[in-house]
Design a protein around this motif. Structure first.
Motif, PDB file in Angstrom:
ATOM      1  N   ILE A   1      52.205  48.475  19.627  1.00 52.37           N
ATOM      2  CA  ILE A   1      51.647  49.044  18.397  1.00 52.37           C
ATOM      3  C   ILE A   1      50.529  48.132  17.882  1.00 52.37           C
ATOM      4  O   ILE A   1      50.727  46.930  17.714  1.00 52.37           O
ATOM      5  CB  ILE A   1      52.744  49.195  17.325  1.00 52.37           C
ATOM      6  CG1 ILE A   1      53.771  50.256  17.758  1.00 52.37           C
ATOM      7  CG2 ILE A   1      52.140  49.561  15.972  1.00 52.37           C
ATOM      8  CD1 ILE A   1      54.966  50.378  16.828  1.00 52.37           C
ATOM      9  N   SER A   2      49.361  48.717  17.637  1.00 52.99           N
ATOM     10  CA  SER A   2      48.246  47.926  17.109  1.00 52.99           C
ATOM     11  C   SER A   2      48.043  48.143  15.612  1.00 52.99           C
ATOM     12  O   SER A   2      47.376  47.341  14.956  1.00 52.99           O
ATOM     13  CB  SER A   2      46.947  48.255  17.856  1.00 52.99           C
ATOM     14  OG  SER A   2      46.635  49.633  17.774  1.00 52.99           O
ATOM     15  N   ASP A   3      48.632  49.215  15.063  1.00 55.84           N
ATOM     16  CA  ASP A   3      48.457  49.505  13.635  1.00 55.84           C
ATOM     17  C   ASP A   3      49.553  50.466  13.197  1.00 55.84           C
ATOM     18  O   ASP A   3      49.770  51.499  13.849  1.00 55.84           O
ATOM     19  CB  ASP A   3      47.070  50.130  13.400  1.00 55.84           C
ATOM     20  CG  ASP A   3      46.687  50.219  11.935  1.00 55.84           C
ATOM     21  OD1 ASP A   3      47.312  49.536  11.102  1.00 55.84           O
ATOM     22  OD2 ASP A   3      45.725  50.960  11.625  1.00 55.84           O
ATOM     23  N   ILE A   4      50.257  50.120  12.121  1.00 56.68           N
ATOM     24  CA  ILE A   4      51.229  51.044  11.528  1.00 56.68           C
ATOM     25  C   ILE A   4      50.548  51.737  10.360  1.00 56.68           C
ATOM     26  O   ILE A   4      50.003  51.088   9.464  1.00 56.68           O
ATOM     27  CB  ILE A   4      52.500  50.305  11.068  1.00 56.68           C
ATOM     28  CG1 ILE A   4      53.240  49.741  12.294  1.00 56.68           C
ATOM     29  CG2 ILE A   4      53.413  51.249  10.293  1.00 56.68           C
ATOM     30  CD1 ILE A   4      54.514  48.993  11.956  1.00 56.68           C
ATOM     31  N   LEU A   5      50.550  53.072  10.385  1.00 61.57           N
ATOM     32  CA  LEU A   5      49.765  53.847   9.435  1.00 61.57           C
ATOM     33  C   LEU A   5      50.543  54.089   8.143  1.00 61.57           C
ATOM     34  O   LEU A   5      51.701  54.521   8.181  1.00 61.57           O
ATOM     35  CB  LEU A   5      49.366  55.188  10.061  1.00 61.57           C
ATOM     36  CG  LEU A   5      48.736  55.090  11.464  1.00 61.57           C
ATOM     37  CD1 LEU A   5      48.322  56.471  11.939  1.00 61.57           C
ATOM     38  CD2 LEU A   5      47.555  54.132  11.482  1.00 61.57           C
ATOM     39  N   PRO A   6      49.934  53.837   6.993  1.00 56.37           N
ATOM     40  CA  PRO A   6      50.621  54.097   5.722  1.00 56.37           C
ATOM     41  C   PRO A   6      50.870  55.583   5.540  1.00 56.37           C
ATOM     42  O   PRO A   6      50.148  56.432   6.082  1.00 56.37           O
ATOM     43  CB  PRO A   6      49.641  53.552   4.676  1.00 56.37           C
ATOM     44  CG  PRO A   6      48.311  53.532   5.354  1.00 56.37           C
ATOM     45  CD  PRO A   6      48.580  53.293   6.806  1.00 56.37           C
ATOM     46  N   LEU A   7      51.883  55.897   4.740  1.00 52.41           N
ATOM     47  CA  LEU A   7      52.274  57.288   4.554  1.00 52.41           C
ATOM     48  C   LEU A   7      51.178  58.107   3.876  1.00 52.41           C
ATOM     49  O   LEU A   7      51.090  59.317   4.077  1.00 52.41           O
ATOM     50  CB  LEU A   7      53.571  57.366   3.736  1.00 52.41           C
ATOM     51  CG  LEU A   7      54.805  56.753   4.415  1.00 52.41           C
ATOM     52  CD1 LEU A   7      55.992  56.786   3.475  1.00 52.41           C
ATOM     53  CD2 LEU A   7      55.134  57.489   5.714  1.00 52.41           C
ATOM     54  N   ASP A   8      50.332  57.469   3.085  1.00 56.64           N
ATOM     55  CA  ASP A   8      49.242  58.202   2.456  1.00 56.64           C
ATOM     56  C   ASP A   8      48.184  58.619   3.470  1.00 56.64           C
ATOM     57  O   ASP A   8      47.457  59.590   3.268  1.00 56.64           O
ATOM     58  CB  ASP A   8      48.581  57.340   1.370  1.00 56.64           C
ATOM     59  CG  ASP A   8      49.448  57.229   0.122  1.00 56.64           C
ATOM     60  OD1 ASP A   8      50.363  58.060  -0.029  1.00 56.64           O
ATOM     61  OD2 ASP A   8      49.210  56.309  -0.682  1.00 56.64           O
ATOM     62  N   THR A   9      48.094  57.879   4.580  1.00 49.44           N
ATOM     63  CA  THR A   9      47.139  58.215   5.634  1.00 49.44           C
ATOM     64  C   THR A   9      47.721  59.230   6.602  1.00 49.44           C
ATOM     65  O   THR A   9      47.028  60.157   7.034  1.00 49.44           O
ATOM     66  CB  THR A   9      46.734  56.949   6.420  1.00 49.44           C
ATOM     67  OG1 THR A   9      46.111  56.033   5.526  1.00 49.44           O
ATOM     68  CG2 THR A   9      45.795  57.279   7.574  1.00 49.44           C
ATOM     69  N   MET A  10      49.006  59.056   6.960  1.00 49.37           N
ATOM     70  CA  MET A  10      49.642  59.928   7.948  1.00 49.37           C
ATOM     71  C   MET A  10      51.048  60.271   7.460  1.00 49.37           C
ATOM     72  O   MET A  10      52.010  59.556   7.705  1.00 49.37           O
ATOM     73  CB  MET A  10      49.693  59.229   9.304  1.00 49.37           C
ATOM     74  CG  MET A  10      50.128  60.118  10.445  1.00 49.37           C
ATOM     75  SD  MET A  10      49.046  61.546  10.745  1.00 49.37           S
ATOM     76  CE  MET A  10      47.516  60.733  11.253  1.00 49.37           C
TER      77      MET A  10
END
Length: 330
Positions: free
Chosen positions: A204-213
């Motif tokens: 994993i290179s980036d965990i996406l915030p819930l507001d984004t995804m």
């Protein structure tokens, strides 16, 4: 409701002692992908901790959804991942089915004669970027190809990162990573929980915030399905139920049921049970191009989870969710 969705009461928080007639063997049916089998191992471990005298065995099934690499709607939607598993359970060739709740259709009732006896404690509900060079989502250059066949992910990327290009890609997480390595995509978006389950979280290179995804309905939840007349198995697995996860899942699935979303509906949402007992539910409905976004967020207060799900769905319907959902081919 009129659509036949049955909402079972939360399993009692009691310690069951198996009856003398209880089976010593529980046969667990599951999809045969590496991730699905890893999920079964979690269930086996939790069962062994509760009931050391019970033996478990795995009955793997390759579903039509696993075999088909085209549009899921051509196979009847998400049910393509569950109908063969349901058939094995109903035939009596297995006693317990392990499902990702995000794969369970909510626009149709559960197969007659079956019930979810437990929902395991919820895993991470967020999505993650997989990029070989370690870039974050915001660092990806224009034209980067994101491998995904998820209308939910595609719609949200169109809103937040319109300079990226989504390319169709299906298959289990391992297969998608192989396809990326073969040059079919530059990056992937996959579930954090899935990467953790197959021991690939270091990719994993980036965990996406819930507001984004915003996640899919039922993200990170494993449901344990039994035949409703199999009281021995139900009594064995009910202690594995996590009450907060049950409340969250009940609210989310009632939302999806009232909206009558199908496999091509960009519907996202998640409920959150707070330590003080309050329950909230946020949900979003998108057009596939991301140009239409409907949003609703409510707290339960005295409402039960199913009523909260209904209330949030009605708020979205008042904003025009029915037209958005029905305008999408499926």
């Amino acid at each position: 409701m009129g659509h036949g969705l049955r909402v079972s009461p939360p399993p009692a928080r009691t310690h069951y002692r198996l009856r003398m007639a209880a089976a010593e063997l529980i046969r667990i049916v599951s999809r045969s992908s590496p991730m699905a089998l890893a999920q079964v191992e979690r269930v086996r471990t939790e069962l062994a901790a509760r009931h050391p005298g019970i033996t478990t065995e795995v009955v793997p099934v390759t579903t039509s959804g696993d075999r088909w690499m085209g549009d899921l709607s051509e196979l009847g939607g998400k049910g393509a991942f569950t109908k063969e598993v349901d058939a094995v359970l109903l035939a009596g060739d297995a006693d317990l089915a392990v499902h990702c709740m995000k794969d369970i259709p909510a626009d149709r009732p559960l197969p007659a004669g079956t019930v979810f006896a437990a929902h395991l404690a919820r895993d991470d509900i967020r999505d993650a970027l997989i990029h070989p060079g370690g870039l974050t989502l915001d660092e990806l250059p224009e034209g980067t190809r994101i491998g995904t066949s998820s209308v939910r992910r595609t719609a949200q990327l169109a809103i937040t990162h319109p300079h990226l290009r989504c390319v169709p890609m299906r298959g289990n997480a391992n297969r998608r990573m192989e396809k990326m390595e073969q040059g079919e995509a530059d990056a992937l978006i996959l579930a954090v929980s899935g990467m953790q389950r197959i021991n690939e979280a270091d990719r994993i290179s980036d965990i996406l915030p819930l507001d984004t995804m915003c996640p899919p309905i039922g993200a990170g939840v494993l449901g344990l399905q039994c035949r409703e007349d199999d009281t021995a198995t139900i009594e064995a697995v009910t202690p594995l139920n996590d009450p907060d996860t049950w409340r969250e899942t009940t609210a989310e699935r009632m939302l999806l049921h009232v909206l009558q979303g199908h496999c091509n509906s960009p519907i996202a949402g998640y409920a959150k049970a707070e330590r003080d007992g309050r329950l909230s539910l946020r949900a979003r409905v998108f057009s596939p191009d991301g140009k239409t976004v409907l949003d609703a967020h409510e707290w339960a207060g005295p409402l039960d989870p199913a009523t909260l799900g209904t209330s949030v769905a009605v708020a979205l319907l008042r904003q025009g969710a029915r037209d958005v959902i029905d305008s999408i081919p499926h």
